[in-house]
Design an enzyme around this catalytic site. Structure first.
Site, short mmCIF file in Angstrom:
data_model
loop_
_atom_site.label_atom_id
_atom_site.label_comp_id
_atom_site.label_asym_id
_atom_site.label_seq_id
_atom_site.Cartn_x
_atom_site.Cartn_y
_atom_site.Cartn_z
N GLY A 250 -58.61 62.08 74.97
CA GLY A 250 -58.50 63.47 75.41
C GLY A 250 -57.72 63.60 76.71
O GLY A 250 -56.93 64.54 76.88
N ASP A 251 -57.92 62.66 77.62
CA ASP A 251 -57.17 62.66 78.87
C ASP A 251 -55.68 62.44 78.59
O ASP A 251 -54.82 63.04 79.24
CB ASP A 251 -57.68 61.56 79.80
CG ASP A 251 -59.19 61.62 79.98
OD1 ASP A 251 -59.74 62.74 80.00
OD2 ASP A 251 -59.81 60.55 80.06
#
Length: 301
Positions: A250-251
Site C-alpha cells: 500500500g505504501d
C-alpha cells in the site's frame, strides 16, 4: 520536495521459518533486517523511482541509530528527531505465515519533541508534498494529523494521508490532496462490506464529498479504484503475479501514484503507476525496484 512522516519507525526483522510449530524451537531459513514504517516505505520506493524525499519522524536508542544508518545507506535523505529515552521498536514479520507480525511499542514522545517536528514542518512551502502515514503512538496527541494540517493550511502544501477510520475522517475538512484507504477500511467507515470495484465507487465519492481531493482505493487481488479530483473514475483489475510479500504494498502504491503525478500531472498515469508500484512490491521480496515497477506497468497498458 516530498516529505514523509513516520511517527513510530521500526527495524523490521523479516524471517522465514519452514514448518513453523507453536511451543517448539523454530529456526529461520532466511533473515532480513530493514528500516520500516509507512513513511519510510514511501520514501524508499520514491527513491527507487529516482525521486528525492526527506524522511521525518522520531528515533531512539541503538535501534534508532540503525534506522538512521539503513535509511542513509538506501540513499534516503532523513531528518529524524532523536528521543533520549527508550528505543525505536523492532517488528517481527514472519514470512512463512502471510500477514503474521509482532510489532513493538516504540519510545514515548514528549510535547517538546512534537514541537520540534512542527518547527521542521514550518519550512514546507507551496508545491511541496507531505505524506502522513500510519498509526500514532499512544504517547502522542490523537489529533496530531489535524494539528499538522491546520498549521499548514493555506500554504499550498499537498498533503497525502494514509490512515484508518477516525484518523482519516478527522482530516477530511482540511482537503487532503490524496487519501488511500483499502476497501475494508472504507467499508468500516460506512459500516458496509465492499468487495468489488463497482461497490467502492459511491463510497469513495462520499469521501470526496467530505473533503478529500483524490481517493485511491486499494483492493489487493481485486485491483484498485481512483476517484480523481477532475471528476474521472479510473478502475483496474490487479496485475497477474504471485504474492511474495504484502508488507509495504500500500505504501508503494502511494509512492507510485505520487511519482506518476509529479512526472506528468495526469491522474490516469498516476493511477497506473500506483497500481504498478503496489503490485510490484507485493510480487517482490522487499519493496519494488524501478525495473520491477516498470515491468508491471507495461502489463497494464
Amino acid at each position: 520536495m516530498i516529505y514523509t512522516v513516520t511517527f513510530n519507525p521500526s527495524l523490521d526483522y523479516i524471517v522465514s521459518v519452514e514448518d513453523f510449530r507453536l511451543g517448539l524451537t523454530n529456526r529461520t531459513s532466511s533473515e532480513l533486517i530493514l528500516p520500516g514504517g509507512k513513511g519510510i516505505n514511501v520514501s524508499t520506493v520514491l527513491g527507487n523511482l529516482g525521486i528525492e524525499s526527506t524522511a521525518l519522524g522520531f528515533v531512539a536508542g541503538f535501534t534508532g541509530a540503525e534506522i538512521c544508518k539503513e535509511t542513509e545507506a538506501a540513499g534516503i535523505r532523513s531528518d529524524f528527531i532523536q528521543i533520549e529515552e527508550g528505543i525505536s521498536r523492532i517488528n517481527l514479520k514472519l514470512k512463512s505465515i502471510d500477514g503474521t507480525e509482532i510489532n513493538g511499542q516504540g519510545p514515548d514522545i514528549s510535547e517538546e519533541k512534537v514541537s520540534m517536528l512542527m518547527e521542521k514542518l514550518d519550512a514546507l512551502k507551496a508545491e511541496d508534498v507531505l505524506v502522513l502515514a500510519g498509526s500514532i503512538p499512544a504517547s502522542m496527541p490523537d489529533d496530531i494529523y489535524q494539528k499538522i494540517m491546520e498549521r499548514l493550511k493555506g500554504r499550498g502544501v499537498r498533503i497525502v494521508v494514509d490512515a484508518t477510520k477516525d484518523l482519516l475522517l478527522n482530516v477530511l475538512d482540511y482537503q487532503p490532496f490524496l487519501i488511500k484507504p483499502n476497501n475494508h477500511e472504507l467499508g468500516e467507515i460506512f459500516g458496509v462490506n465492499l468487495s468489488t470495484r463497482d461497490e467502492v465507487i459511491p463510497y469513495g465519492r462520499k469521501m470526496q464529498e467530505k473533503g478529500a481531493r483524490n481517493v485511491l482505493i486499494s483492493m489487493a487481488g481485486e485491483g484498485a479504484v481512483l476517484i480523481a479530483e477532475d471528476g474521472q473514475v479510473y478502475t483496474s483489475p490487479a496485475p497477474k503475479g504471485t504474492l511474495v510479500n504484502g508488507v509495504g504494498a500500500g505504501d508503494s502504491m502511494v509512492a507510485g501514484f505520487l511519482a506518476g503525478w509529479l512526472k506528468q500531472r495526469d491522474y490516469e498515469y498516476a493511477f497506473h503507476m500506483g497500481i504498478a508500484a503496489g503490485s510490484a512490491s507485493a510480487f517482490s521480496e522487499y519493496l519494488a525496484t524501478r525495473s520491477e515497477i516498470e515491468a508491471v506497468y507495461k502489463t497494464l497498458m
